[in-house]
Design an enzyme around this catalytic site. Structure first.
Site, short mmCIF file in Angstrom:
data_model
loop_
_atom_site.label_atom_id
_atom_site.label_comp_id
_atom_site.label_asym_id
_atom_site.label_seq_id
_atom_site.Cartn_x
_atom_site.Cartn_y
_atom_site.Cartn_z
N CYS A 113 15.81 8.83 -1.06
CA CYS A 113 15.17 10.14 -1.32
C CYS A 113 15.91 11.30 -0.66
CB CYS A 113 13.72 10.10 -0.86
SG CYS A 113 12.82 8.77 -1.65
N HIS A 257 11.48 16.95 -1.29
CA HIS A 257 11.49 15.74 -2.10
C HIS A 257 10.05 15.45 -2.50
CE1 HIS A 257 11.55 11.69 -3.37
NE2 HIS A 257 10.89 11.27 -2.31
N ASN A 287 7.62 10.10 -8.24
CA ASN A 287 8.70 10.16 -7.25
C ASN A 287 9.99 9.69 -7.92
OD1 ASN A 287 10.51 9.61 -5.18
ND2 ASN A 287 8.97 8.77 -3.79
N1 COA Z 1 -4.54 1.32 -7.60
C1 COA Z 1 -5.74 0.98 -7.03
N2 COA Z 1 -5.85 0.53 -5.76
C2 COA Z 1 -4.71 0.41 -5.04
C3 COA Z 1 -3.45 0.76 -5.58
C4 COA Z 1 -3.41 1.21 -6.91
N3 COA Z 1 -2.25 1.55 -7.49
N4 COA Z 1 -2.52 0.54 -4.63
C5 COA Z 1 -3.15 0.10 -3.53
N5 COA Z 1 -4.48 0.01 -3.79
C6 COA Z 1 -5.55 -0.44 -2.91
C7 COA Z 1 -5.02 -1.29 -1.77
O1 COA Z 1 -4.94 -2.63 -2.17
C8 COA Z 1 -6.08 -1.08 -0.69
O2 COA Z 1 -7.18 -1.90 -1.00
P1 COA Z 1 -8.11 -2.51 0.19
O3 COA Z 1 -8.69 -1.32 0.90
O4 COA Z 1 -9.11 -3.30 -0.58
O5 COA Z 1 -7.17 -3.31 1.03
C9 COA Z 1 -6.48 0.36 -0.92
O6 COA Z 1 -6.11 0.69 -2.28
C10 COA Z 1 -5.77 1.33 0.00
O7 COA Z 1 -6.39 2.54 -0.22
P2 COA Z 1 -6.13 3.76 0.74
O8 COA Z 1 -6.28 3.34 2.17
O9 COA Z 1 -7.00 4.88 0.28
O10 COA Z 1 -4.62 4.05 0.42
P3 COA Z 1 -3.74 5.10 1.11
O11 COA Z 1 -4.53 6.33 1.37
O12 COA Z 1 -3.01 4.46 2.25
O13 COA Z 1 -2.70 5.44 -0.03
C11 COA Z 1 -0.43 5.24 -0.71
C12 COA Z 1 -1.75 4.50 -0.42
C13 COA Z 1 0.62 4.25 -1.13
C14 COA Z 1 -0.68 6.22 -1.86
C15 COA Z 1 -0.04 6.00 0.57
O14 COA Z 1 0.04 5.11 1.65
C16 COA Z 1 1.26 6.72 0.43
O15 COA Z 1 1.39 7.67 -0.30
N6 COA Z 1 2.30 6.33 1.21
C17 COA Z 1 3.60 6.94 1.13
C18 COA Z 1 4.30 6.39 -0.05
C19 COA Z 1 5.56 7.17 -0.41
O16 COA Z 1 5.52 8.35 -0.53
N7 COA Z 1 6.66 6.44 -0.59
C20 COA Z 1 7.92 7.00 -0.96
C21 COA Z 1 8.47 7.79 0.18
S1 COA Z 1 9.95 8.56 -0.28
#
Ligand code: COA
Length: 330
Positions: A113, A257, A287
């Site tokens: 990224c 980004h 992304n």
């Molecule tokens: N659809 C539905 N549910 C999903 C899912 C999806 N696509 N992906 C994960 N879940 C579930 C998980 O299994 C978890 O379930 P559980 O609580 O039963 O274990 C739950 O959703 C997690 O939810 P939450 O805690 O609200 O997620 P989060 O707020 O941590 O968000 C991300 C998850 C991935 C969106 C977040 O961590 C994120 O944006 N991280 C950075 C990612 C990024 O930008 N990467 C590239 C960097 S360059």
């Protein structure tokens, strides 16, 4: 004093649009979950056989046209991608051939990224030293082919899309362009967000068993990535401002980004600036890794959001971990 500035820009995304509902039809997710956690509504997926060097061609043509240049004017190619068409050689040489450039140098940058900002920094050094006058800098990715589009891969696969953005970086004697660039990495977190295969440390680099077990898909510890991103983005933006004795009050816009709208909003909150000052188009493209900043820059310019003389910061955070910023006077 010779400086580098962006004289041309353009982007291209593949035709196929994939909505959240389309993903929800093939895995256990929902439009509501994706929108509320990431801000993403649609992303584009490349057609079969279409690689990043293919997406880069129309983006580069637009950038050259905007700069009023032809392939003959370009001295060097910098291609930022972590998804090059072949494992080797890189995508830069493929673009050199597809665009019909002369036998100029072509360098790939594999910084995920942060790739576009790292590439801009390299271009800036070549221009400041007088080595080159016009450099084509591309960020392009085809990530859809690596995604695990099943329930198991849902946390990663809803985030990413394909696309390409290009910039022509040219020499100028005017008081404008790239003021400074700031590059960082912290490899102890490499495994928190990575595409581990193919790996040359394994023989073969990838096996049928790896594929059966799904080890060829990218992996991510989303919470850890989020936690670092919301610290590193503001930190590296402040670094660019402080290095030049200016503050957020002097800035017209930050073009980050595009990782996640919640990260972007948190960056604005921590910098104590209005959210509109941090550009976002993640709802349309997801992304797109190294392509996201040049796509965003092209849209900022098309919308007339910056004018000559404005200070802007480009900022990135991603796999590695890597993070970087660039202060530009437009
Ligand atoms: N659809 C539905 N549910 C999903 C899912 C999806 N696509 N992906 C994960 N879940 C579930 C998980 O299994 C978890 O379930 P559980 O609580 O039963 O274990 C739950 O959703 C997690 O939810 P939450 O805690 O609200 O997620 P989060 O707020 O941590 O968000 C991300 C998850 C991935 C969106 C977040 O961590 C994120 O944006 N991280 C950075 C990612 C990024 O930008 N990467 C590239 C960097 S360059």
């Amino acid at each position: 004093m010779t400086r580098s500035y962006i004289s041309g820009w353009g982007f291209h995304v593949p035709e196929k649009v994939v909505t959240n509902d389309e993903l929800a039809a093939i895995m256990d997710t929902s439009d509501e979950w994706i929108r509320s956690r990431t801000g993403i509504q649609t992303r584009h997926f490349a057609a079969p056989g279409e690689g990043p060097s293919d997406l880069a061609v129309p983006a580069s043509k637009r950038a050259l046209q905007r700069a009023g240049l032809t392939v003959k004017d370009i001295d060097f190619i910098i291609f930022a991608t972590f998804t090059s068409d072949y494992y080797a050689p890189g995508a830069g040489v493929l673009l050199q051939h597809k665009m019909g450039f002369g036998n100029i140098g072509a360098m790939d940058i594999k910084m995920q990224c942060s790739g576009f900002v790292y590439g801009l920094s390299v271009a800036d050094q070549f221009i400041r030293t007088g080595t080159y006058k016009h450099i084509l800098l591309v960020g392009a990715e085809v990530q859809s082919t690596a995604l695990n589009l099943t329930d198991e891969g849902r946390e990663v696969s809803v985030l990413f899309g394909d696309g390409a953005g290009a910039a022509v970086v040219s020499a100028t004697e005017e008081d404008r362009g790239v003021i400074s660039t700031h590059l960082h990495s912290q490899g102890e977190f490499a495994k928190e967000l990575c595409a581990p295969l193919p790996s040359t440390a394994k023989q073969p680099w990838i096996s049928a068993e790896d594929i059966e077990q799904g080890r060829h898909h990218p992996i991510m510890n989303g919470r850890e990535v989020f936690r670092h991103a919301v610290n590193r983005f503001p930190e590296v933006i402040r670094e660019a401002l402080e290095a030049n004795g200016i503050t957020t009050q002097d800035l017209k816009m930050i073009i980050p980004h595009q990782a996640n709208i919640r990260i972007t909003l948190e960056v604005a909150r921590r910098l104590k600036i209005p959210p509109e000052m941090v550009f976002s188009n993640i709802h349309k493209y997801g992304n797109t890794t190294a392509a996201s900043i040049p796509i965003a820059l092209s849209e900022v310019l098309a919308e007339g959001l910056i004018e000559q003389g404005d200070y802007i910061v480009l900022a990135a955070f991603g796999a590695g971990f890597t993070w970087a910023s660039a202060l530009l006077k437009w």
